[in-house]
Design a protein around this motif. Structure first.
Motif, PDB file in Angstrom:
ATOM      1  N   SER A   7     118.495 -36.091  78.509  1.00  0.00           N
ATOM      2  CA  SER A   7     118.011 -36.435  77.176  1.00  0.00           C
ATOM      3  C   SER A   7     119.160 -36.265  76.193  1.00  0.00           C
ATOM      4  CB  SER A   7     116.824 -35.560  76.781  1.00  0.00           C
ATOM      5  OG  SER A   7     117.204 -34.199  76.752  1.00  0.00           O
ATOM      6  N   GLY A   8     118.992 -36.814  75.006  1.00  0.00           N
ATOM      7  CA  GLY A   8     119.963 -36.594  73.948  1.00  0.00           C
ATOM      8  C   GLY A   8     120.879 -37.756  73.628  1.00  0.00           C
ATOM      9  N   GLY A   9     120.774 -38.830  74.372  1.00  0.00           N
ATOM     10  CA  GLY A   9     121.619 -39.983  74.082  1.00  0.00           C
ATOM     11  C   GLY A   9     121.193 -40.675  72.797  1.00  0.00           C
ATOM     12  N   GLY A  10     122.024 -41.608  72.343  1.00  0.00           N
ATOM     13  CA  GLY A  10     121.689 -42.341  71.135  1.00  0.00           C
ATOM     14  C   GLY A  10     122.892 -43.064  70.569  1.00  0.00           C
ATOM     15  N   LEU A  11     122.753 -43.485  69.329  1.00  0.00           N
ATOM     16  CA  LEU A  11     123.801 -44.211  68.624  1.00  0.00           C
ATOM     17  C   LEU A  11     124.461 -43.279  67.614  1.00  0.00           C
ATOM     18  CD1 LEU A  11     125.240 -46.872  67.789  1.00  0.00           C
ATOM     19  CD2 LEU A  11     123.320 -47.264  66.232  1.00  0.00           C
ATOM     20  N   VAL A  12     125.780 -43.254  67.622  1.00  0.00           N
ATOM     21  CA  VAL A  12     126.519 -42.391  66.700  1.00  0.00           C
ATOM     22  C   VAL A  12     127.795 -43.116  66.270  1.00  0.00           C
ATOM     23  CG1 VAL A  12     127.768 -41.230  68.562  1.00  0.00           C
ATOM     24  CG2 VAL A  12     127.420 -40.050  66.386  1.00  0.00           C
ATOM     25  N   GLN A  13     128.264 -42.813  65.090  1.00  0.00           N
ATOM     26  CA  GLN A  13     129.511 -43.400  64.618  1.00  0.00           C
ATOM     27  C   GLN A  13     130.708 -42.679  65.224  1.00  0.00           C
ATOM     28  OE1 GLN A  13     129.369 -43.369  60.304  1.00  0.00           O
ATOM     29  NE2 GLN A  13     128.599 -45.470  60.291  1.00  0.00           N
ATOM     30  N   ALA A  14     131.799 -43.390  65.312  1.00  0.00           N
ATOM     31  CA  ALA A  14     133.029 -42.781  65.815  1.00  0.00           C
ATOM     32  C   ALA A  14     133.364 -41.534  64.993  1.00  0.00           C
ATOM     33  CB  ALA A  14     134.177 -43.779  65.748  1.00  0.00           C
ATOM     34  N   GLY A  15     133.766 -40.489  65.689  1.00  0.00           N
ATOM     35  CA  GLY A  15     134.059 -39.220  65.051  1.00  0.00           C
ATOM     36  C   GLY A  15     132.873 -38.276  65.019  1.00  0.00           C
ATOM     37  N   GLY A  16     131.708 -38.782  65.341  1.00  0.00           N
ATOM     38  CA  GLY A  16     130.500 -37.977  65.323  1.00  0.00           C
ATOM     39  C   GLY A  16     130.305 -37.183  66.601  1.00  0.00           C
ATOM     40  N   SER A  17     129.154 -36.529  66.691  1.00  0.00           N
ATOM     41  CA  SER A  17     128.842 -35.662  67.820  1.00  0.00           C
ATOM     42  C   SER A  17     127.458 -35.960  68.376  1.00  0.00           C
ATOM     43  CB  SER A  17     128.888 -34.191  67.396  1.00  0.00           C
ATOM     44  OG  SER A  17     130.172 -33.824  66.926  1.00  0.00           O
ATOM     45  N   LEU A  18     127.310 -35.683  69.647  1.00  0.00           N
ATOM     46  CA  LEU A  18     126.019 -35.738  70.320  1.00  0.00           C
ATOM     47  C   LEU A  18     125.971 -34.618  71.343  1.00  0.00           C
ATOM     48  CD1 LEU A  18     125.285 -39.506  71.185  1.00  0.00           C
ATOM     49  CD2 LEU A  18     123.967 -38.039  69.645  1.00  0.00           C
ATOM     50  N   ARG A  19     124.765 -34.178  71.631  1.00  0.00           N
ATOM     51  CA  ARG A  19     124.587 -33.160  72.670  1.00  0.00           C
ATOM     52  C   ARG A  19     123.607 -33.696  73.698  1.00  0.00           C
ATOM     53  NH1 ARG A  19     125.681 -27.728  73.062  1.00  0.00           N
ATOM     54  NH2 ARG A  19     124.344 -26.514  74.463  1.00  0.00           N
ATOM     55  N   LEU A  20     124.073 -33.823  74.919  1.00  0.00           N
ATOM     56  CA  LEU A  20     123.221 -34.262  76.018  1.00  0.00           C
ATOM     57  C   LEU A  20     122.700 -33.042  76.767  1.00  0.00           C
ATOM     58  CD1 LEU A  20     125.344 -37.193  77.522  1.00  0.00           C
ATOM     59  CD2 LEU A  20     123.733 -37.238  75.610  1.00  0.00           C
ATOM     60  N   SER A  21     121.472 -33.150  77.218  1.00  0.00           N
ATOM     61  CA  SER A  21     120.884 -32.075  78.017  1.00  0.00           C
ATOM     62  C   SER A  21     120.347 -32.641  79.317  1.00  0.00           C
ATOM     63  CB  SER A  21     119.750 -31.395  77.247  1.00  0.00           C
ATOM     64  OG  SER A  21     120.251 -30.703  76.135  1.00  0.00           O
ATOM     65  N   CYS A  22     120.356 -31.810  80.334  1.00  0.00           N
ATOM     66  CA  CYS A  22     119.835 -32.186  81.640  1.00  0.00           C
ATOM     67  C   CYS A  22     118.939 -31.051  82.122  1.00  0.00           C
ATOM     68  CB  CYS A  22     120.974 -32.414  82.621  1.00  0.00           C
ATOM     69  SG  CYS A  22     120.454 -32.737  84.320  1.00  0.00           S
ATOM     70  N   ALA A  23     117.681 -31.362  82.317  1.00  0.00           N
ATOM     71  CA  ALA A  23     116.729 -30.362  82.803  1.00  0.00           C
ATOM     72  C   ALA A  23     116.528 -30.543  84.292  1.00  0.00           C
ATOM     73  CB  ALA A  23     115.409 -30.504  82.059  1.00  0.00           C
ATOM     74  N   ALA A  24     116.710 -29.466  85.032  1.00  0.00           N
ATOM     75  CA  ALA A  24     116.548 -29.507  86.483  1.00  0.00           C
ATOM     76  C   ALA A  24     115.250 -28.820  86.885  1.00  0.00           C
ATOM     77  CB  ALA A  24     117.728 -28.818  87.160  1.00  0.00           C
ATOM     78  N   SER A  25     114.570 -29.390  87.859  1.00  0.00           N
ATOM     79  CA  SER A  25     113.351 -28.784  88.387  1.00  0.00           C
ATOM     80  C   SER A  25     113.329 -28.951  89.895  1.00  0.00           C
ATOM     81  CB  SER A  25     112.111 -29.416  87.758  1.00  0.00           C
ATOM     82  OG  SER A  25     112.063 -30.805  88.039  1.00  0.00           O
ATOM     83  N   GLY A  26     112.472 -28.187  90.544  1.00  0.00           N
ATOM     84  CA  GLY A  26     112.409 -28.237  91.997  1.00  0.00           C
ATOM     85  C   GLY A  26     113.241 -27.122  92.609  1.00  0.00           C
ATOM     86  N   VAL A 123     124.588 -43.639  75.637  1.00  0.00           N
ATOM     87  CA  VAL A 123     125.339 -43.199  74.458  1.00  0.00           C
ATOM     88  C   VAL A 123     126.128 -44.393  73.939  1.00  0.00           C
ATOM     89  CG1 VAL A 123     127.212 -41.740  73.616  1.00  0.00           C
ATOM     90  CG2 VAL A 123     125.506 -40.811  75.213  1.00  0.00           C
ATOM     91  N   THR A 124     125.936 -44.700  72.672  1.00  0.00           N
ATOM     92  CA  THR A 124     126.663 -45.797  72.040  1.00  0.00           C
ATOM     93  C   THR A 124     127.424 -45.257  70.837  1.00  0.00           C
ATOM     94  OG1 THR A 124     124.962 -47.372  72.717  1.00  0.00           O
ATOM     95  CG2 THR A 124     126.507 -48.076  71.013  1.00  0.00           C
ATOM     96  N   VAL A 125     128.721 -45.469  70.822  1.00  0.00           N
ATOM     97  CA  VAL A 125     129.567 -45.008  69.720  1.00  0.00           C
ATOM     98  C   VAL A 125     130.095 -46.234  68.989  1.00  0.00           C
ATOM     99  CG1 VAL A 125     131.540 -43.596  69.038  1.00  0.00           C
ATOM    100  CG2 VAL A 125     130.221 -43.000  71.087  1.00  0.00           C
ATOM    101  N   SER A 126     129.717 -46.363  67.743  1.00  0.00           N
ATOM    102  CA  SER A 126     130.141 -47.517  66.960  1.00  0.00           C
ATOM    103  C   SER A 126     131.436 -47.203  66.208  1.00  0.00           C
ATOM    104  CB  SER A 126     129.057 -47.895  65.970  1.00  0.00           C
ATOM    105  OG  SER A 126     128.829 -46.848  65.054  1.00  0.00           O
ATOM    106  N   SER A 127     132.234 -48.238  66.031  1.00  0.00           N
ATOM    107  CA  SER A 127     133.533 -48.054  65.356  1.00  0.00           C
ATOM    108  C   SER A 127     133.416 -48.233  63.857  1.00  0.00           C
ATOM    109  CB  SER A 127     134.550 -49.043  65.922  1.00  0.00           C
ATOM    110  OG  SER A 127     134.072 -50.352  65.778  1.00  0.00           O
TER     111      SER A 127
END
Length: 127
Positions: A7-26, A123-127
């Motif tokens: 989870s955590g993907g999305g659209l962000v401008q160049a120079g910005g930040s994003l945090r992706l997370s991965c939940a494991a189960s089993g 994840v999409t990073v726009s210029s």
């Protein structure tokens, strides 16, 4: 079996930040290490970062070193990828992966050494 959900993907401008997370189960106790890979349109999947189960060892692709940080919360069975100073060339689908092999500390860049994969988050990073 282990299930991974990103989870955590999305659209962000160049120079910005994003945090992706991965939940494991089993059967998460079977995992030795976790990693993130990415695949841009028309390109092969490439290694981004990896971390061992203890969190003591982390590995990064040269292209993201100093900008991305991988971390693991074993109590919550999650792995995160903090991405700073994003560039348009970081645009890709990011996949979380889990490995049962202790050989990961040598072969962490090799996607074939990972046993479990999530569905990916874009994840999409726009210029």
């Amino acid at each position: 079996q282990v299930q991974l959900v990103e989870s955590g993907g999305g659209l962000v401008q160049a120079g910005g930040s994003l945090r992706l997370s991965c939940a494991a189960s089993g059967r998460t106790f079977s995992l030795y290490g976790m990693g993130w890979f990415r695949q841009a349109p028309g390109k092969e999947r490439e290694f981004v970062a990896a971390v061992t189960s203890s969190g003591a060892n982390t590995y990064y692709a040269t292209s993201v070193k100093g900008r991305f940080t991988i971390s693991r919360d074993s109590a919550k069975n999650t792995v995160s990828l903090q991405m700073n100073s994003l560039k348009p060339e970081d645009t890709a689908v990011y996949y979380c992966a889990g490995s049962k092999s202790a050989g990961l500390i040598v072969y962490y860049r090799d996607s074939s050494k990972y046993d479990y994969w999530g569905q990916g988050t874009k994840v999409t990073v726009s210029s």
